[in-house]
Design an enzyme around this catalytic site. Structure first.
Site, PDB file in Angstrom:
ATOM      1  CB  ALA A  65      -0.921   0.118   1.035  1.00  0.00           C
ATOM      2  N   GLY A 108      -0.045  -5.226   0.159  1.00  0.00           N
ATOM      3  CA  GLY A 108      -1.135  -5.168  -0.854  1.00  0.00           C
ATOM      4  C   GLY A 108      -0.794  -5.748  -2.113  1.00  0.00           C
ATOM      5  CD  GLU A 111      -3.597  -7.717   1.418  1.00  0.00           C
ATOM      6  OE1 GLU A 111      -4.408  -8.285   2.498  1.00  0.00           O
ATOM      7  OE2 GLU A 111      -3.367  -6.714   1.296  1.00  0.00           O
ATOM      8  CD  GLU A 131       0.251  -6.320   5.075  1.00  0.00           C
ATOM      9  OE1 GLU A 131      -0.542  -6.269   4.039  1.00  0.00           O
ATOM     10  OE2 GLU A 131       0.705  -7.193   5.411  1.00  0.00           O
TER      11      GLU A 131
END
Length: 257
Positions: A65, A108, A111, A131
């Protein structure tokens, strides 16, 4: 027109999407996710598109992210994060996605790769959910898809330590399907997508849905779905064409009905 993506028009049924924030290692900010969700939504409704390849660059598929953007949000901003809406739209995409991963696929980015049906990785690829190092945890499917892909022990180690794994370890664990030379990763992903795009579209969609059922339902429910899908396909024109082409020793021409 997207500014954070480079989109190659469909060729042989395959749409190629390249994440394009090179100065930020393709960090997934709100704009990129919105443009990706919109692009996939358009592709879902485009009969010319039968499969999609998503890739980044040599340094990073996506390094996670956008931390700068995250730092600017307060608690209310996080709870009302529009990125969750975009992630949901990406998840709803109904056609096969192949991820071509080189370099970092973290947070992310990992993901997003796991949203793909098939992951092809270059030898340089690294997969991780870091994270925890920021005092948070994965929030776009990282805990759920990772555990289903690599098992409880490795998924827990990756999520709780934040340490990434190599492409070789990812292959051994079942997270990815192939390792290539980095310069050949996209080429190999495109070849696989082109082969899939040449198959009967309805059969591909139902087979993909059946595989997804195996991931999130019990065996009996999955078997019922499989039998129902198999019966539906038995009445299609593409099934007749596939059998006829096999008997006539020629390539089949599928129409999607």
């Amino acid at each position: 027109m997207p500014t954070t993506l480079i989109i190659t028009p469909p060729l042989d049924g395959v749409l190629c999407i390249r994440l394009n924030r090179p100065d930020a290692l393709n960090a997934l900010n709100t704009q990129l996710l919105a443009e990706l969700a919109d692009t996939l939504s358009d592709a879902d409704n485009d009969d010319r598109v039968r499969a999609v390849v998503i890739t980044g660059n040599a340094r990073a598929f996506a390094a996670g992210a956008d931390i700068k953007e995250m730092a600017e949000r307060d608690l209310v901003g996080m709870l009302e994060d529009p990125r969750q809406h975009h992630w949901a739209a990406i998840t709803r995409f109904r056609k096969p996605i192949i991820a071509a991963v080189n370099g970092y696929a973290l947070g992310g980015g990992c993901e997003l790769a796991m949203h793909a049906d098939i992951i092809i990785a270059g030898e340089s690829a690294q997969f991780g959910q870091p994270e925890i190092n920021l005092g948070i945890m994965p929030g776009a499917g990282g805990t759920q898809r990772l555990l289903r892909a690599v098992g409880k022990s490795l998924a827990t180690q990756m999520v709780l330590t934040g340490e990434p794994i190599s492409a070789r370890r990812a292959l051994e664990a079942g997270l990815i399907s192939e390792i290539t030379q980095p310069e050949l990763t996209l080429e190999r992903a495109m070849a696989i997508a082109t082969r899939i795009a040449a198959k009967a579209p309805l059969a591909v969609r139902l087979a993909r849905e059946s595989l997804h059922k195996a991931m999130d339902t019990d065996l009996a429910t999955g078997l019922r779905f499989e039998r129902h899908a198999f019966t539906l396909l038995a009445g299609t024109t593409d099934r007749e064409e596939g059998i006829r082409a096999f008997q006539e020793k020629r390539p089949a021409t599928f129409q999607g009905h």
